[in-house]
Design a protein around this motif. Structure first.
Motif, mmCIF file in Angstrom:
data_model
loop_
_atom_site.group_PDB
_atom_site.id
_atom_site.type_symbol
_atom_site.label_atom_id
_atom_site.label_comp_id
_atom_site.label_asym_id
_atom_site.label_seq_id
_atom_site.Cartn_x
_atom_site.Cartn_y
_atom_site.Cartn_z
ATOM 1 N N THR A 134 48.387 32.610 38.581
ATOM 2 C CA THR A 134 47.302 32.254 38.678
ATOM 3 C C THR A 134 46.149 33.213 39.463
ATOM 4 O OG1 THR A 134 47.474 29.796 38.285
ATOM 5 C CG2 THR A 134 45.395 30.519 39.311
ATOM 6 N N SER A 135 45.345 34.037 39.489
ATOM 7 C CA SER A 135 45.690 35.147 39.785
ATOM 8 C C SER A 135 42.997 34.968 40.180
ATOM 9 C CB SER A 135 44.825 36.032 39.265
ATOM 10 O OG SER A 135 46.117 37.080 38.490
ATOM 11 N N THR A 136 43.063 35.414 41.268
ATOM 12 C CA THR A 136 41.740 35.317 41.788
ATOM 13 C C THR A 136 41.630 36.694 42.496
ATOM 14 O OG1 THR A 136 39.746 34.454 42.955
ATOM 15 C CG2 THR A 136 42.234 34.159 44.148
ATOM 16 N N LEU A 137 39.587 37.261 41.945
ATOM 17 C CA LEU A 137 39.575 38.876 42.943
ATOM 18 C C LEU A 137 39.076 38.216 43.913
ATOM 19 C CD1 LEU A 137 38.675 40.095 39.016
ATOM 20 C CD2 LEU A 137 40.679 40.224 40.125
ATOM 21 N N VAL A 138 38.825 39.795 44.638
ATOM 22 C CA VAL A 138 38.736 39.390 46.183
ATOM 23 C C VAL A 138 37.417 40.481 46.087
ATOM 24 C CG1 VAL A 138 39.185 40.502 47.865
ATOM 25 C CG2 VAL A 138 41.008 39.155 47.983
ATOM 26 N N MET A 139 36.517 40.119 46.458
ATOM 27 C CA MET A 139 35.292 40.403 47.182
ATOM 28 C C MET A 139 34.652 40.899 47.612
ATOM 29 S SD MET A 139 31.948 38.590 46.573
ATOM 30 C CE MET A 139 31.599 36.496 45.563
ATOM 31 N N LYS A 140 35.389 40.187 48.567
ATOM 32 C CA LYS A 140 34.958 41.087 50.537
ATOM 33 C C LYS A 140 36.231 40.878 51.307
ATOM 34 C CE LYS A 140 31.542 41.937 53.384
ATOM 35 N NZ LYS A 140 29.769 41.073 53.359
ATOM 36 N N THR A 141 37.246 41.530 52.108
ATOM 37 C CA THR A 141 37.403 41.103 53.158
ATOM 38 C C THR A 141 36.810 41.344 53.783
ATOM 39 O OG1 THR A 141 39.104 42.624 51.846
ATOM 40 C CG2 THR A 141 39.646 42.352 54.498
ATOM 41 N N LEU A 142 37.004 40.703 54.814
ATOM 42 C CA LEU A 142 36.266 39.850 56.007
ATOM 43 C C LEU A 142 36.926 39.970 57.199
ATOM 44 C CD1 LEU A 142 34.341 36.555 55.106
ATOM 45 C CD2 LEU A 142 33.672 38.920 54.945
ATOM 46 N N VAL A 143 37.916 40.193 57.389
ATOM 47 C CA VAL A 143 39.191 40.542 58.429
ATOM 48 C C VAL A 143 40.449 40.447 57.922
ATOM 49 C CG1 VAL A 143 40.897 39.304 60.330
ATOM 50 C CG2 VAL A 143 38.047 38.245 59.724
ATOM 51 N N LYS A 144 40.904 42.139 58.377
ATOM 52 C CA LYS A 144 42.541 42.751 58.019
ATOM 53 C C LYS A 144 42.992 42.652 58.979
ATOM 54 C CE LYS A 144 43.797 46.560 55.223
ATOM 55 N NZ LYS A 144 44.203 47.607 55.957
ATOM 56 N N ASP A 145 44.404 42.448 59.528
ATOM 57 C CA ASP A 145 44.876 42.617 60.006
ATOM 58 C C ASP A 145 44.387 42.399 61.454
ATOM 59 O OD1 ASP A 145 47.214 43.513 58.480
ATOM 60 O OD2 ASP A 145 45.980 45.660 58.075
#
Length: 150
Positions: A134-145
């Motif tokens: 089941t997939s969902t698309l990422v709209m926006k990354t708010l916090v990365k690493d």
């Protein structure tokens, strides 16, 4: 681990390229004690390595998806086969085993939707033991690493 070790970790999470001299200055130590502490943190495994933070879009990797994986069987052999296979998929940037359903979560990055579809059809859906994706698309990354709370 004391307050000074935590300061060292916070500074290195913020900028892993700090020189030992600069790090020592920021945490209020002389060079030798700072070096000993960093070396002890590395030897104990608290610091497991250093890496460059790369911007995926600068490499043409602009499409991000999260894929939930449910396996047909949960026995040791099925889990091992799936985990070995997923580690070979270069576009998977994070794979985590979960409690409950689904069994895994995969973070996937590709050039675009068409590249993701090819990866999904040619690699992900054919991995050992996969019952459902089941997939969902990422709209926006708010916090990365984000930094760990030290």
């Amino acid at each position: 681990m004391d307050r000074t070790d935590r300061k060292i970790l916070a500074e290195l999470q913020s900028d892993g390229r700090l020189s030992l001299t600069e790090l020592a200055e920021r945490v209020g130590l002389s060079l030798s004690p700072c070096h000993r502490r960093v070396r002890a943190l590395e030897e104990s495994g608290v610091i497991s390595g250093y890496h460059a933070s790369i911007q995926p879009d600068r490499l043409g990797l602009t499409f991000s998806a999260i894929v939930f994986v449910t396996l047909k069987e949960g026995d040791r052999h099925a889990v091992a086969a799936f985990e070995a296979a997923v580690q070979q998929v270069k576009n998977v940037t994070l794979a985590q085993r979960l409690f409950g359903d689904p069994d895994y979560i995969l973070h996937v990055i590709t050039e675009d939707l068409n590249a993701f579809q090819r990866l999904y059809d040619e690699q992900l859906s054919g991995m050992p033991g996969v019952q459902r994706l089941t997939s969902t698309l990422v709209m926006k990354t708010l916090v990365k690493d984000g930094p760990l709370p030290v």
